[in-house]
Every structure is written in structure tokens, then in C-alpha cells.
Write a protein that holds these residues in place. Structure first.
Motif, PDB file in Angstrom:
ATOM      1  N   GLN A 117      26.884  -8.077 -38.664  1.00 31.40           N
ATOM      2  CA  GLN A 117      27.251  -8.020 -40.147  1.00 31.40           C
ATOM      3  C   GLN A 117      28.355  -8.971 -40.469  1.00 31.40           C
ATOM      4  O   GLN A 117      28.903  -9.377 -39.768  1.00 31.40           O
ATOM      5  CB  GLN A 117      27.662  -6.341 -40.454  1.00 31.40           C
ATOM      6  N   SER A 129      39.390  -8.105 -26.610  1.00 35.45           N
ATOM      7  CA  SER A 129      39.186  -9.680 -26.943  1.00 35.45           C
ATOM      8  C   SER A 129      37.987  -9.413 -28.068  1.00 35.45           C
ATOM      9  O   SER A 129      37.333  -8.760 -28.146  1.00 35.45           O
ATOM     10  CB  SER A 129      38.481  -9.982 -25.692  1.00 35.45           C
ATOM     11  N   GLN A 130      38.058 -10.614 -28.810  1.00 35.51           N
ATOM     12  CA  GLN A 130      36.958 -10.899 -29.830  1.00 35.51           C
ATOM     13  C   GLN A 130      35.808 -10.981 -29.407  1.00 35.51           C
ATOM     14  O   GLN A 130      35.296 -11.685 -28.615  1.00 35.51           O
ATOM     15  CB  GLN A 130      37.426 -12.174 -30.805  1.00 35.51           C
ATOM     16  N   ASN A 168      27.904   2.586 -30.094  1.00 32.25           N
ATOM     17  CA  ASN A 168      27.270   1.412 -30.792  1.00 32.25           C
ATOM     18  C   ASN A 168      27.689   1.427 -32.253  1.00 32.25           C
ATOM     19  O   ASN A 168      27.048   0.462 -32.944  1.00 32.25           O
ATOM     20  CB  ASN A 168      25.535   1.184 -30.668  1.00 32.25           C
ATOM     21  N   TYR A 169      28.389   2.277 -32.643  1.00 31.14           N
ATOM     22  CA  TYR A 169      28.943   2.441 -34.065  1.00 31.14           C
ATOM     23  C   TYR A 169      30.169   1.558 -34.088  1.00 31.14           C
ATOM     24  O   TYR A 169      30.955   1.672 -35.043  1.00 31.14           O
ATOM     25  CB  TYR A 169      28.915   3.680 -34.593  1.00 31.14           C
ATOM     26  N   LYS A 170      30.611   1.233 -32.825  1.00 35.41           N
ATOM     27  CA  LYS A 170      31.933   0.364 -32.905  1.00 35.41           C
ATOM     28  C   LYS A 170      31.550  -1.009 -33.011  1.00 35.41           C
ATOM     29  O   LYS A 170      30.703  -1.658 -32.583  1.00 35.41           O
ATOM     30  CB  LYS A 170      32.549   0.507 -31.671  1.00 35.41           C
ATOM     31  N   LEU A 171      32.469  -1.510 -34.084  1.00 42.47           N
ATOM     32  CA  LEU A 171      32.181  -2.857 -34.275  1.00 42.47           C
ATOM     33  C   LEU A 171      33.258  -3.780 -33.892  1.00 42.47           C
ATOM     34  O   LEU A 171      34.447  -3.300 -33.799  1.00 42.47           O
ATOM     35  CB  LEU A 171      32.131  -3.324 -35.934  1.00 42.47           C
ATOM     36  N   PHE A 216      35.173  -7.312 -34.588  1.00 47.23           N
ATOM     37  CA  PHE A 216      35.319  -8.377 -35.838  1.00 47.23           C
ATOM     38  C   PHE A 216      35.801  -9.747 -34.933  1.00 47.23           C
ATOM     39  O   PHE A 216      36.494  -9.666 -34.252  1.00 47.23           O
ATOM     40  CB  PHE A 216      36.195  -7.840 -36.692  1.00 47.23           C
ATOM     41  N   GLY A 217      35.454 -10.836 -35.671  1.00 49.35           N
ATOM     42  CA  GLY A 217      35.878 -12.027 -35.410  1.00 49.35           C
ATOM     43  C   GLY A 217      37.083 -12.426 -36.647  1.00 49.35           C
ATOM     44  O   GLY A 217      37.691 -11.380 -36.990  1.00 49.35           O
ATOM     45  N   LYS A 218      37.792 -13.387 -36.158  1.00 53.96           N
ATOM     46  CA  LYS A 218      38.932 -13.645 -36.805  1.00 53.96           C
ATOM     47  C   LYS A 218      38.923 -14.385 -38.245  1.00 53.96           C
ATOM     48  O   LYS A 218      39.761 -14.279 -38.892  1.00 53.96           O
ATOM     49  CB  LYS A 218      39.969 -14.680 -35.884  1.00 53.96           C
ATOM     50  N   TYR A 274      31.157  -9.534 -43.385  1.00 55.21           N
ATOM     51  CA  TYR A 274      32.049  -8.797 -44.582  1.00 55.21           C
ATOM     52  C   TYR A 274      32.867  -9.787 -45.129  1.00 55.21           C
ATOM     53  O   TYR A 274      33.127 -10.925 -44.714  1.00 55.21           O
ATOM     54  CB  TYR A 274      33.006  -7.669 -43.744  1.00 55.21           C
ATOM     55  N   PHE A 333      34.245 -12.283 -42.684  1.00 52.53           N
ATOM     56  CA  PHE A 333      34.311 -12.068 -41.112  1.00 52.53           C
ATOM     57  C   PHE A 333      32.841 -11.672 -40.751  1.00 52.53           C
ATOM     58  O   PHE A 333      32.068 -10.996 -41.341  1.00 52.53           O
ATOM     59  CB  PHE A 333      35.161 -10.812 -41.087  1.00 52.53           C
TER      60      PHE A 333
END
Lengths: 115, 113
Positions: free
Chosen positions: A33, A1-2, A100-103, A105-107, A35, A88
């Protein structure tokens, strides 16, 4: 899920105007963050704001973070046609260890800057 | 693109065939990631690696496997490709050690017919 959800999904403005994009997220974060992605290219990191920061600047970019509302905004001032891209937000979770290094992302928000 | 390459850049394959995508970095970064990007879904994490032979699943790992036998290479394998795996695949790297920014490769466009 986002985790992050950007708003609006699409934004069209004239060159020289400011562009504001918003991001909401659901869980506690270590950092957030932003992008940029130009059409057909990989994502490029723009700016990172940590959970204990409220505002950060980088050139024409201004990012704010409100952890109480679980939201962030990206402001691009004096926009240029070259700013046309998708933007994003991505969140790093507040957990220990390597996860905690996994990001997440939104859409994304598609920004079009018209000359 | 921060010393990160992906191969192939484009691939068309048939349903049921195995496919391997390669990500190669020259930055000696600890973390490597595979994402897929689909319209309406943004970027979704498939698998990631936090060191040689150390990998973990992401949000959409079903139907994918990964391997990392060297620091510089991270392979994504679709054991038996399906049409739902038609997508653009991005590899990313990150140094770790308190640095959270990710650097992305140029992407691989995969079409499964």
C-alpha cells in the motif's frame, strides 16, 4: 526492522512534472500500500496493490509491483503544489491469520512540488 | 479522519510518570493499532488489537502496554515514561475481513522531559 524502504528520501520537482517514488521490501507480501502524510497530520491511504497484480491506477496515481524484484513504484502525474507531502509504502505479510493485517511501513519519501 | 479520534492531542510529562493515550473509533472496525513516528524511523508498530481483549505486540513494544475493553476504545499506556518515548503517536483502524487499508487518527505529540 523496516520491511519497506523508499527511494529517494527526498524529491523536489516543479508543478506539472511527474514524480516517481520507489519502494523495496524483503519478504513475501499479501499486498503493498501507499500512504500520504501532510505535515503534522495522520497518514491517508492512497492505493493498494495485491501480490498478484502488476499495475494499478487511481486518478493521477499509478502503482506498479514487481514481486520478483520485491519492489514497487508510485508515479504521480502532472503534480500539483498540493501533492507536497511525505509518501510511505507499507507491506502486509503473506501469512495466515490476523497477523497479515499488520503493516510494516518504510521511512518515506518527502516530495516537494514547487509552484 | 474516518471517525477516529485521539486524546490528548498534545502532552508534556516528566520522566517516570505514567501516561495513557486514548484512541476512540466510531467505525466498528475490528483492528486497532498504535504506532510511533520518529524522524529517520518512519512509522513503527507498538501494539495492535484484533478484537476486544485480543492484543499482540509490534516491533517496538518494550515499555508500552495496551488494553481494549470495548470495540471502540484502544488505550496505550506508558507505565513509566522515559525521554526515549518522546514521539508522535498515531492510532489506526482497519476493518479486517479481507480489507487491509488502515485509517489513521490525527496523532498525539508526547514530550517526556
Amino acid at each position: 526492522s523496516q520491511q519497506g524502504e523508499e527511494d529517494p528520501q527526498a524529491l523536489s520537482i516543479q508543478e506539472g512534472e511527474n514524480a516517481t517514488m520507489n519502494c523495496s521490501y524483503k519478504t513475501s507480501i499479501n499486498n503493498l500500500q501507499w500512504y500520504r502524510q501532510n505535515s503534522g497530520r495522520g497518514l491517508v491511504h492512497l492505493i493498494l496493490i495485491r501480490s498478484n497484480e502488476r499495475e494499478k491506477h487511481s486518478g493521477r496515481l499509478r502503482v506498479t509491483l514487481d514481486t520478483s524484484k520485491k519492489s514497487s513504484s508510485l508515479l504521480i502525474t502532472a503534480s500539483r503544489a498540493a501533492d507536497t507531502a511525505s509518501y510511505f509504502c507499507a507491506t502486509a505479510p503473506l501469512i495466515s491469520g490476523g497477523s497479515n493485517y499488520k503493516l510494516t511501513f518504510g521511512k518515506g519519501t518527502l516530495l516537494t512540488v514547487n509552484p | 479522519d474516518a471517525g477516529i479520534t485521539q486524546s490528548p492531542r498534545h502532552k508534556v510529562t516528566e520522566t517516570g510518570t505514567p501516561v495513557t493515550l486514548r484512541c476512540h473509533q466510531t467505525e466498528n472496525h475490528r483492528y486497532m493499532y498504535w504506532y510511533r513516528q520518529d524522524p529517520g524511523h518512519g512509522l513503527r508498530l507498538i501494539h495492535y488489537s484484533y478484537g476486544v481483549k485480543d492484543t499482540d505486540k509490534g516491533e517496538v513494544s518494550d515499555g508500552y502496554s495496551v488494553s481494549r475493553s470495548k470495540t471502540e476504545d484502544f488505550l496505550l499506556t506508558l507505565e513509566s515514561a522515559t525521554s526515549s518515548q518522546t514521539s508522535v503517536y498515531f492510532c489506526a483502524i482497519s476493518p479486517g475481513q479481507g480489507v487491509y487499508e488502515q485509517y489513521f487518527g490525527p496523532g498525539t505529540r508526547l514530550t517526556v522531559t
